[in-house]
Motif scaffolding. Structure first.
Motif, PDB file in Angstrom:
ATOM      1  N   SER A  31      66.653  33.019  23.616  1.00 26.03           N
ATOM      2  CA  SER A  31      67.594  32.823  22.505  1.00 26.03           C
ATOM      3  C   SER A  31      68.039  34.146  21.885  1.00 26.03           C
ATOM      4  O   SER A  31      69.069  34.207  21.223  1.00 26.03           O
ATOM      5  CB  SER A  31      66.957  31.954  21.426  1.00 26.03           C
ATOM      6  OG  SER A  31      65.776  32.566  20.927  1.00 26.03           O
ATOM      7  N   ALA A  32      67.254  35.208  22.089  1.00 30.67           N
ATOM      8  CA  ALA A  32      67.579  36.516  21.515  1.00 30.67           C
ATOM      9  C   ALA A  32      68.087  37.447  22.600  1.00 30.67           C
ATOM     10  O   ALA A  32      67.757  37.305  23.783  1.00 30.67           O
ATOM     11  CB  ALA A  32      66.355  37.117  20.842  1.00 30.67           C
ATOM     12  N   GLY A  33      68.892  38.401  22.193  1.00 28.54           N
ATOM     13  CA  GLY A  33      69.407  39.380  23.130  1.00 28.54           C
ATOM     14  C   GLY A  33      69.484  40.746  22.481  1.00 28.54           C
ATOM     15  O   GLY A  33      69.310  40.900  21.265  1.00 28.54           O
ATOM     16  N   THR A  34      69.727  41.754  23.281  1.00 29.00           N
ATOM     17  CA  THR A  34      69.898  43.104  22.746  1.00 29.00           C
ATOM     18  C   THR A  34      70.873  43.868  23.629  1.00 29.00           C
ATOM     19  O   THR A  34      70.917  43.679  24.847  1.00 29.00           O
ATOM     20  CB  THR A  34      68.550  43.847  22.664  1.00 29.00           C
ATOM     21  OG1 THR A  34      68.740  45.115  22.036  1.00 29.00           O
ATOM     22  CG2 THR A  34      67.938  44.061  24.028  1.00 29.00           C
ATOM     23  N   PRO A  87      71.675  37.257  18.607  1.00 25.20           N
ATOM     24  CA  PRO A  87      71.454  35.993  19.317  1.00 25.20           C
ATOM     25  C   PRO A  87      72.167  36.069  20.670  1.00 25.20           C
ATOM     26  O   PRO A  87      73.248  36.654  20.780  1.00 25.20           O
ATOM     27  CB  PRO A  87      72.111  34.947  18.411  1.00 25.20           C
ATOM     28  CG  PRO A  87      72.160  35.583  17.062  1.00 25.20           C
ATOM     29  CD  PRO A  87      72.358  37.051  17.302  1.00 25.20           C
ATOM     30  N   SER A  88      71.574  35.498  21.707  1.00 25.89           N
ATOM     31  CA  SER A  88      72.175  35.568  23.042  1.00 25.89           C
ATOM     32  C   SER A  88      73.591  35.010  23.072  1.00 25.89           C
ATOM     33  O   SER A  88      74.428  35.437  23.870  1.00 25.89           O
ATOM     34  CB  SER A  88      71.296  34.819  24.056  1.00 25.89           C
ATOM     35  OG  SER A  88      70.226  35.632  24.479  1.00 25.89           O
ATOM     36  N   ASP A 123      78.298  38.770  24.220  1.00 26.24           N
ATOM     37  CA  ASP A 123      79.603  39.311  24.600  1.00 26.24           C
ATOM     38  C   ASP A 123      80.239  40.080  23.443  1.00 26.24           C
ATOM     39  O   ASP A 123      80.816  41.151  23.617  1.00 26.24           O
ATOM     40  CB  ASP A 123      80.521  38.198  25.091  1.00 26.24           C
ATOM     41  CG  ASP A 123      80.729  37.106  24.047  1.00 26.24           C
ATOM     42  OD1 ASP A 123      79.884  36.987  23.126  1.00 26.24           O
ATOM     43  OD2 ASP A 123      81.730  36.374  24.151  1.00 26.24           O
ATOM     44  N   LYS A 124      80.121  39.530  22.251  1.00 23.32           N
ATOM     45  CA  LYS A 124      80.692  40.196  21.077  1.00 23.32           C
ATOM     46  C   LYS A 124      79.943  41.482  20.773  1.00 23.32           C
ATOM     47  O   LYS A 124      80.536  42.508  20.391  1.00 23.32           O
ATOM     48  CB  LYS A 124      80.644  39.253  19.874  1.00 23.32           C
ATOM     49  CG  LYS A 124      81.531  39.702  18.728  1.00 23.32           C
ATOM     50  CD  LYS A 124      81.762  38.575  17.731  1.00 23.32           C
ATOM     51  CE  LYS A 124      82.783  39.004  16.674  1.00 23.32           C
ATOM     52  NZ  LYS A 124      83.074  37.928  15.713  1.00 23.32           N
ATOM     53  N   SER A 125      78.606  41.449  20.929  1.00 23.67           N
ATOM     54  CA  SER A 125      77.800  42.644  20.667  1.00 23.67           C
ATOM     55  C   SER A 125      78.125  43.759  21.657  1.00 23.67           C
ATOM     56  O   SER A 125      78.173  44.939  21.290  1.00 23.67           O
ATOM     57  CB  SER A 125      76.312  42.300  20.729  1.00 23.67           C
ATOM     58  OG  SER A 125      75.965  41.360  19.738  1.00 23.67           O
ATOM     59  N   GLY A 181      68.947  39.561  27.739  1.00 28.23           N
ATOM     60  CA  GLY A 181      68.950  38.236  27.123  1.00 28.23           C
ATOM     61  C   GLY A 181      69.289  37.197  28.175  1.00 28.23           C
ATOM     62  O   GLY A 181      69.102  37.418  29.374  1.00 28.23           O
ATOM     63  N   ASP A 182      69.779  36.052  27.743  1.00 31.72           N
ATOM     64  CA  ASP A 182      70.237  35.029  28.685  1.00 31.72           C
ATOM     65  C   ASP A 182      71.627  35.434  29.164  1.00 31.72           C
ATOM     66  O   ASP A 182      72.617  35.306  28.435  1.00 31.72           O
ATOM     67  CB  ASP A 182      70.280  33.659  28.007  1.00 31.72           C
ATOM     68  CG  ASP A 182      70.570  32.538  28.998  1.00 31.72           C
ATOM     69  OD1 ASP A 182      71.206  32.803  30.039  1.00 31.72           O
ATOM     70  OD2 ASP A 182      70.167  31.394  28.735  1.00 31.72           O
ATOM     71  N   LEU A 183      71.708  35.935  30.395  1.00 29.50           N
ATOM     72  CA  LEU A 183      72.961  36.486  30.920  1.00 29.50           C
ATOM     73  C   LEU A 183      73.674  35.508  31.837  1.00 29.50           C
ATOM     74  O   LEU A 183      74.255  35.882  32.853  1.00 29.50           O
ATOM     75  CB  LEU A 183      72.682  37.800  31.672  1.00 29.50           C
ATOM     76  CG  LEU A 183      71.900  38.874  30.904  1.00 29.50           C
ATOM     77  CD1 LEU A 183      71.807  40.156  31.724  1.00 29.50           C
ATOM     78  CD2 LEU A 183      72.511  39.151  29.554  1.00 29.50           C
ATOM     79  N   THR A 184      73.614  34.245  31.482  1.00 29.79           N
ATOM     80  CA  THR A 184      74.283  33.217  32.288  1.00 29.79           C
ATOM     81  C   THR A 184      75.762  33.545  32.455  1.00 29.79           C
ATOM     82  O   THR A 184      76.356  33.301  33.512  1.00 29.79           O
ATOM     83  CB  THR A 184      74.112  31.833  31.642  1.00 29.79           C
ATOM     84  OG1 THR A 184      72.708  31.597  31.440  1.00 29.79           O
ATOM     85  CG2 THR A 184      74.686  30.751  32.528  1.00 29.79           C
ATOM     86  N   GLN A 185      76.361  34.114  31.412  1.00 31.93           N
ATOM     87  CA  GLN A 185      77.787  34.463  31.454  1.00 31.93           C
ATOM     88  C   GLN A 185      77.966  35.935  31.852  1.00 31.93           C
ATOM     89  O   GLN A 185      78.804  36.643  31.291  1.00 31.93           O
ATOM     90  CB  GLN A 185      78.424  34.199  30.078  1.00 31.93           C
ATOM     91  CG  GLN A 185      78.247  32.794  29.559  1.00 31.93           C
ATOM     92  CD  GLN A 185      78.880  31.756  30.477  1.00 31.93           C
ATOM     93  OE1 GLN A 185      79.933  31.989  31.045  1.00 31.93           O
ATOM     94  NE2 GLN A 185      78.207  30.619  30.625  1.00 31.93           N
TER      95      GLN A 185
END
Length: 853
Positions: free
Chosen positions: A23-26, A92-93, A97-99, A190-194
């Motif tokens: 659920s978290a990303g960096t 948040p993951s 994309d925005k980050s 993070g969750d890089l599904t996209q």
């Protein structure tokens, strides 16, 4: 978790860390650009530049940048070090994309507005003032000045005069010089599904090319120093600095461990001596700080200043004991576990895991350098850590002491210089570097080496990194060749009983632990050796090794298990009486090894088995353990130094032994004998053969070649006797090759009504080899076949242990098997043909076990 480091179309070095469902990303942007690259007139510019990046971009001016990130629950920050600067957004993951878009916009399109600089100077100046007021930060700044050199000697924040005068030109120049593709790494985790969308976003930004940052070696000053400064404090703080090797240096892990053994945690030696025992210090900690190309060991302690002399004395007493005696294995194991587990815990969050990989790039250019260092930590031995400690104290020492205001410094400086002198004196007593081991490395397999642990006790090591498993063997001279008609089967029985518990490790406890660790420990016995073999997982090496050597040194041989094994063997021997094939082979071996121990049954006889006792077997084993040459073999993934040190510890109780050249017994081989054994069976078991040659002789290798020629489903033997004539189901060559003799022949199981036809067919093939030999192309085919069989037949740790151990035990050399293979490759056709003519003209022994003809 999937890690993928790529260079995208825009040439930006990018690391993707995919953690499905996270659920978290960096998003992190690392640049190999820090304060060590600064010069006198721009000290602090790397840190000031970091601040200016937060002043917005054309599309996100001023605080808009932070506002956009905080609006979706993210956080943005940065930090500057000596060798690198990192900018990051934790998010948040869902907003990765925005980050990515915001962070790349931030580092690619900064405004660096002239109007922003004056206020930011004041902000950074206040940060500098805070550092000056903070005793710990101020202490480190003083330490830098006194101990560090060149670009590492000034504060990361800079100086008051540089901070208050930074210009837009300086900012842009530093950025243009170092913030380029050659020094950059983008981390997205993070969750890089996209991921495709993320890559598309990343490609839309550009960084310029430029020169790669070059960091000189980090060296503390060669001249020793004592720096004393005062501060508004109540307790003194002392920091001792010593040079450390580079993070990638082979010695770094050992030195790091030495510092931690001394001063990390409440059970460390310094903590116990200086804090726990008498409260001389409030606390003590040791650590190593690494830079791009070097490092520094630091030991830091706080205490009432009046305790300095007592602390110096207790410190040197503890250090002296460590330098002279070294560390205990359990101390090292504790520190290793703490170090490795701390790195594992760091990876509980995606942010900290990404930071560890990014930091690896920033520090060394290798994202996996931390994993490699952990592997070195795992494989460092107590001996290496002991040596490392000696090396550490030989370095120039630098003392930085912060004392309360008003304290007289003259006597303190005198005490610290005396302390420095004591360190120099102790350095002379430090453990000398171990004499270089005399290792024999295989010229055919560089992963294999042999070392002498003590005279008559050798250690074979082969590394196999494929799996975290190992095998360990112990070989002692003995076995069938040491037996007579009176004690035949004694080594076989001993090998079955040796693993039924040992002194301090009873059978039930031993078996329970072995099974719980999915390990196995077994005895073995052969013609010229017997011993133990252990299979296990590398993580359990030390624990399993304890069971291995306990079993080897003090086997219990309990009476109830002794009685049980005797019964089992007696039953097997009784059962063999009705086994026509076994009886045929026993009779054949009695002919070719006549009046030699090889002619005896490995399991003994009912008569000899009944004479054995647990005490007699233990005495026999103790005699071998005391007098026999021993080979200890390890094949697995652990490094040589770790295993070698462990073996040295394990054989401390063993005495050296002479290498006694054994007088080889000669068999009075029988030839031309015929024997029929009466068995009412459908098939007759037939063995046709002759005495042959011991291992190491050229003729034995020729027999290995002809064995290969007659083996397999395409061989003349199989095709002619089985497929064309239908005389049998099973037919194969027999080749026994041992230290004191050998034999060769052919076995066939044929219908009782085809016995004579089978014998005639075999004799026809043997006579054909005598008269015609084989064709040259078949001769070359045999060589290729044997090479292929060797490659297929030696794959596992167990395979390699067996392949090398017996030749080394019997003085044939580490490369004996390889040399034999080389001799086969170099064999000459004419010599081989001549051998066939001679050997296959032998008077053949023929043993039949079946119905009477």
């Amino acid at each position: 978790m999937k890690i993928d480091q790529v260079q995208l179309d825009n040439e930006l070095n990018t690391l993707f860390i995919h953690s499905p469902g996270c659920s978290a990303g960096t998003v992190q942007m690392w640049f190999r650009a820090g304060s060590a690259l600064e010069v006198k007139d721009n000290e602090g510019i790397a840190h000031f530049l970091e601040h200016m990046f937060f002043k917005g971009t054309p599309t996100r001016p001023g605080p808009q940048l932070a506002h956009d990130i905080e609006s979706y629950g993210g956080e943005v920050n940065a930090f500057t070090s000596f060798d690198y600067t990192c900018y990051y957004i934790n998010t948040p993951s869902l907003f990765l994309d925005k980050s990515v878009d915001i962070l790349l916009d931030m580092v690619s399109n900064p405004l660096f507005g002239e109007e922003e600089i004056p206020s930011e100077r004041q902000v950074v100046f206040e940060e500098y003032r805070r550092a000056m007021d903070n005793p710990s930060q101020y202490n480190f700044i003083q330490l830098q000045k006194a101990s560090f050199d060149k670009g590492y000697a000034h504060p990361i924040l800079g100086r008051e005069d540089t901070i208050l005068n930074f210009s837009q030109e300086q900012i842009k120049h530093f950025r243009e010089t170092y913030y380029n593709l050659e020094n950059a790494l983008l981390v997205v985790a993070g969750d890089l599904t996209q991921r495709e969308e993320l890559e598309k976003k990343i490609r839309s930004f550009r960084l310029p090319h430029g020169e790669k940052s070059e960091f000189g070696p980090f060296l503390i000053k060669a001249k020793e120093s004592v720096n004393i400064h005062d501060k508004d404090i109540r307790q003194a703080t002392l920091t001792l600095c010593l040079q450390s090797p580079d993070y990638s240096n082979d010695k770094a892990a050992a030195e790091d461990l030495a510092i931690n053994c001394l001063a990390h945690g409440e059970t460390s030696r310094f903590y116990q001596a200086l804090v726990a025992k008498n409260s001389l210090c409030n606390g003590i900690a040791g650590s190593t700080m690494y830079f791009a190309n070097g490092g520094v060991h630091m030991m830091r302690m706080s205490f009432p200043v009046e305790n300095l002399a007592k602390i110096s004395k207790a410190f040197m007493t503890t250090l002296t004991d460590s330098v002279i005696k070294g560390f205990k294995a359990e101390e090292l194991t504790k520190i290793k576990n703490q170090y490795i587990s701390s790195k594992i815990y760091e990876r509980e969050s995606i942010e900290s895991y990404a930071f560890s990989l990014g930091h690896g790039f920033a520090q060394s250019g290798n994202i996996f350098c931390e994993d490699e260092f952990i592997e070195k930590i795992r494989n460092t031995s107590v001996e290496e850590v002991w040596e490392a400690l000696g090396n550490i104290i030989k370095q120039s020492s630098h003392f930085t002491l912060q004392v309360p205001k008003g304290v007289k410094t003259a006597p303190i400086e005198k005490e610290l210089k005396k302390w420095q002198g004591d360190l120099k004196k102790l350095a002379v007593k430090a453990k000398p570097k171990s004499a270089k081991l005399k290792l024999t490395t295989s010229t055919h397999d560089t992963a294999v080496k042999v070392a002498e642990l003590k005279p008559g006790i050798k250690f074979i090591y082969r590394q196999n990194k494929l799996t975290p498993t190992f095998v360990m063997h112990a070989y002692m001279k003995g076995g069938q060749t040491n037996e007579t008609l009176k004690n035949a089967g004694s080594h076989h029985l001993l090998s079955r009983l040796v693993t039924y518990g040992y002194k301090g490790g009873g059978y039930e406890k031993l078996k329970m632990e072995l099974e719980s660790l999915s390990a196995s420990l077994n005895g073995f016995s052969g013609k010229n050796a017997y011993g133990l073999t252990l299979h296990g997982q590398s993580r359990d090496f030390e624990k399993l090794s304890g069971h291995f050597f306990g079993t080897l040194y003090t086997p219990e041989i309990p009476k109830k298990f002794f009685d049980h094994e005797k019964k089992i063997i007696l039953r097997a021997l009784d059962n063999q009486k009705e086994d026509a094939m076994k009886q045929a082979f026993k009779a054949f071996y009695k002919m070719v090894f006549h009046q030699h121990p090889y002619s005896l049954d490995l399991a003994g006889t009912p008569e000899t088995i009944k004479t054995f006792s647990p005490l007699a077997l233990k005495k026999m084993h103790a005699s071998h353990l005391k007098n026999s040459e021993i080979v200890l073999t390890y094949c697995g993934d652990q490094d040589f130094n770790v295993v070698h040190h462990h073996m040295m510890e394990m054989v401390k109780t063993l005495n050296p032994r002479l290498a006694i050249k054994k007088v080889k017994k000669k068999a009075k081989a029988q030839t031309g004998k015929k024997l029929s054994l009466d068995f009412n069976r459908e098939q007759t078991q037939i063995v046709i053969g002759a005495p042959a040659f011991p291992i190491g002789q050229k003729e034995d290798l020729y027999l290995k070649m002809i064995t290969a020629h007659l083996s397999g489903q395409s061989s003349d033997l199989f095709v002619e006797v089985r497929d064309r004539q239908g005389l049998c189901y099973s037919v194969s060559p027999i080749h026994v090759s041992a230290l004191e003799g050998g034999c060769w022949g052919i076995y066939i199981g044929s219908g009782h009504d085809k016995t004579q036809a089978a014998i005639d067919a075999i004799m026809s093939i043997l006579n054909g080899l005598k008269e015609k030999g084989i064709k040259r192309e078949e001769f070359e085919r045999i060589k290729t076949m044997i090479d292929g069989q060797n490659l297929l037949g030696i794959q596992t740790n167990e395979d390699y242990a067996q392949f090398y151990s017996i030749p080394v035990l019997h003085g044939l050399g580490l490369d004996f098997p390889h040399k034999n293979n080389e001799m086969i490759r170099n064999a000459k056709y004419q010599d081989f043909q001549a051998f066939l003519k001679k050997f296959f003209g032998s008077k053949w022994n023929i043993v039949q076990a079946g119905r009477k003809i």
